[in-house]
Design an enzyme around this catalytic site. Sequence first.
Site, PDB file in Angstrom:
ATOM      1  N   GLU A 120      32.746  35.663  43.687  1.00 29.40           N
ATOM      2  CA  GLU A 120      32.302  35.562  42.295  1.00 29.40           C
ATOM      3  C   GLU A 120      31.643  34.189  42.083  1.00 29.40           C
ATOM      4  O   GLU A 120      31.862  33.266  42.870  1.00 29.40           O
ATOM      5  CB  GLU A 120      33.513  35.654  41.339  1.00 29.40           C
TER       6      GLU A 120
ATOM      7  N   TRP B 101      42.270  37.802  28.144  1.00 33.97           N
ATOM      8  CA  TRP B 101      40.895  38.222  28.456  1.00 33.97           C
ATOM      9  C   TRP B 101      40.536  39.507  27.699  1.00 33.97           C
ATOM     10  O   TRP B 101      41.396  40.372  27.488  1.00 33.97           O
ATOM     11  CB  TRP B 101      40.802  38.452  29.972  1.00 33.97           C
TER      12      TRP B 101
ATOM     13  N   SER C 130      29.708  36.051  33.276  1.00 38.16           N
ATOM     14  CA  SER C 130      29.252  34.711  33.647  1.00 38.16           C
ATOM     15  C   SER C 130      27.795  34.661  34.081  1.00 38.16           C
ATOM     16  O   SER C 130      27.231  35.650  34.553  1.00 38.16           O
ATOM     17  CB  SER C 130      30.128  34.175  34.769  1.00 38.16           C
TER      18      SER C 130
ATOM     19  N   TRP D 230      43.591  33.024  38.209  1.00 40.19           N
ATOM     20  CA  TRP D 230      43.789  34.396  37.707  1.00 40.19           C
ATOM     21  C   TRP D 230      45.211  34.898  37.958  1.00 40.19           C
ATOM     22  O   TRP D 230      45.631  35.890  37.353  1.00 40.19           O
ATOM     23  CB  TRP D 230      42.760  35.351  38.317  1.00 40.19           C
TER      24      TRP D 230
ATOM     25  N   ASP E 291      27.310  37.355  38.117  1.00 38.95           N
ATOM     26  CA  ASP E 291      27.351  35.896  37.974  1.00 38.95           C
ATOM     27  C   ASP E 291      26.101  35.201  38.524  1.00 38.95           C
ATOM     28  O   ASP E 291      26.182  34.316  39.384  1.00 38.95           O
ATOM     29  CB  ASP E 291      28.622  35.320  38.638  1.00 38.95           C
TER      30      ASP E 291
ATOM     31  N   ASN F  73      37.668  31.555  29.941  1.00 41.09           N
ATOM     32  CA  ASN F  73      37.682  31.397  31.392  1.00 41.09           C
ATOM     33  C   ASN F  73      36.414  30.671  31.851  1.00 41.09           C
ATOM     34  O   ASN F  73      36.148  29.591  31.315  1.00 41.09           O
ATOM     35  CB  ASN F  73      38.057  32.672  32.163  1.00 41.09           C
ATOM     36  N   ASP F  74      35.683  31.185  32.806  1.00 45.61           N
ATOM     37  CA  ASP F  74      34.651  30.408  33.510  1.00 45.61           C
ATOM     38  C   ASP F  74      33.712  29.570  32.632  1.00 45.61           C
ATOM     39  O   ASP F  74      33.239  30.047  31.600  1.00 45.61           O
ATOM     40  CB  ASP F  74      33.697  31.364  34.260  1.00 45.61           C
TER      41      ASP F  74
HETATM   42  C1  FRU Z   1      35.397  34.958  37.337  1.00 49.46           C
HETATM   43  C2  FRU Z   1      34.959  36.229  36.635  1.00 49.46           C
HETATM   44  C3  FRU Z   1      33.472  36.456  36.850  1.00 49.46           C
HETATM   45  C4  FRU Z   1      33.096  37.302  35.674  1.00 49.46           C
HETATM   46  C5  FRU Z   1      33.956  36.718  34.592  1.00 49.46           C
HETATM   47  C6  FRU Z   1      34.420  37.705  33.562  1.00 49.46           C
HETATM   48  O1  FRU Z   1      36.512  34.365  36.785  1.00 49.46           O
HETATM   49  O2  FRU Z   1      35.716  37.324  37.087  1.00 49.46           O
HETATM   50  O3  FRU Z   1      33.160  37.062  38.093  1.00 49.46           O
HETATM   51  O4  FRU Z   1      31.734  37.221  35.363  1.00 49.46           O
HETATM   52  O5  FRU Z   1      35.087  36.147  35.227  1.00 49.46           O
HETATM   53  O6  FRU Z   1      35.052  37.055  32.514  1.00 49.46           O
END
Ligand code: FRU
Length: 535
Positions: free
Chosen positions: A242, A84, A117, A337, A191, A59-60
Amino acid sequence: MKNTVITKTAALPVLLFLLIACGQNSGKKEASAPDSPVAGEEEHYRPNFHFTPEEKWMNDPNGMFYYNGYYHLFFQHYPDSTVWGPMHWGHAVSTDLLNWKELPIALYPGEEGYIFSGSAVVDHDNTSGLSDGRTPPVVAMYTIHDPKKRDNDQIDVETQGIAYSTDEGMTWTKYANNPVIENPGIRDFRDPKVVRDTLRNQWVMVLAAQDRAKFYRSDNLKDWEFLSDFGTDTGAHGGVWECPDFFPMTVEETGETKWVLIQSLNPGGPNGGSATQYFVGDFDGTTFTPDPGFEAELNKRKAFWIDYGRDNYAGVTWSGVPDSNGRKLFIGWMSNWEYAQQVPTTTWRSAMTLPRELQLIKSGTTYQLSSRPIRELKDFRTKAIKKQDIALDSPFVYHTEDGPVLNNTEIALNLKGIGKSTCTFRLYNAKGDTLSFGLNNAKREFFINRAKAGQTDFSEKFAGKTAVAPRFSTSDALDIHIVLDKTSIEIFYDNGTVVMTEIFFPEAPFETLSLTTDTSGVTAKAIAIHELKFN
Ligand code: FRU
């Protein structure tokens, strides 16, 4: 873009050689060997030139920094599954932002929790004291997410930690005195994005805390002091905030400097699910205040979105890109998401957007961001077709025969005399998959519809309804820049001030592009279709 050999070796530390060599010999390649039964399936939807993890979940984007000729990209990664799970930081490097080489995982979760993140900066002056005396340390700041506390329904699940590298980002050590910021009693507290405030000689960090951004300062990246809160009563709040980003930018036309706060949220996006908004204002070293002109426009728009498409989330910018380069480079996670964990790929999941150059522009009394594909993309253009002054009273149709393909492609065009027309682009293949998008200028609305663009049945949320974006410009002319990969489209309208990014899963590549209008008198002044070619 798999297994690309980085050619720029001059500045490459020996360690990077070793790590690349080790990456290339990893067992990972077996899964994609051409004769493997899985290979066709797993490569079917894999983009041609957008970054994807070789295997498993992503992801991020995290911790992006530039140093010594290399762009580093870290990413939220779960190497044991395509959904995830316990988060690691995956790692990739590139010299041109398009050819990426995946390296060994940079940060592993531990007893303390998952590695969520965060960001990274090169500490040139060794303010942290973490240097080994030879190279400036690279310091990453991230959220430690404790799954035990989460499962016990505790509030203090998330704290902030740092890790450092003394070999230009290749290997990392977690700081012994983590966490460097304790949880203040907020469940979603994460984050961190660190930026150098050169005017005040301090490190500033912004993190997301439920419905607001929190600003902190530090002299040494280890001791942090809370400064201020921003955002509870402004902007979009359809979900948890986030992944913020915060940086100064100079407005080209006026030479003034403003601070931009980028703020993702999930859900609450303009077309459902996760999306990213931004604010433009001033920072006095303690507090961020939106610019009055920006705020007036914000009251009308409710939010400024960096992208109205459904697939650009958690995007942030690279630190350390030389100023002389004059650009702010941004990349987002090209998913949402709402369905990210169900998309129909088998051995890997999710791609990043194309890296983009952000500019801050002044329009009337407000400021807005414009996004463009990175200029490096031009270096990969090969075959092209170019047409001038096409009257759209009859449809314009381009079919891939010997010309540029439509799944590795950049398209630029200008329309004139739009009036109240609806201008519709269709991309299709012989299997009957069609992606349509364009502008309804009577409603002043851009649209994209992927309901018939291939597989959609993996999630009810995916096809959904047509995604739309308002058109702010009242011009009769429209400039459009499109970046097309096998399974994604990124459309930059009106000088990149309105962007729509969406993914799709067609059975076969698109072969035909048509452009139709529903009124007469619209002209395509210049159309250029470029095939892109990568190593
Ligand atoms: C955003 C998020 C962040 C978090 C991460 C976890 O997509 O929810 O806030 O740090 O993904 O994977």
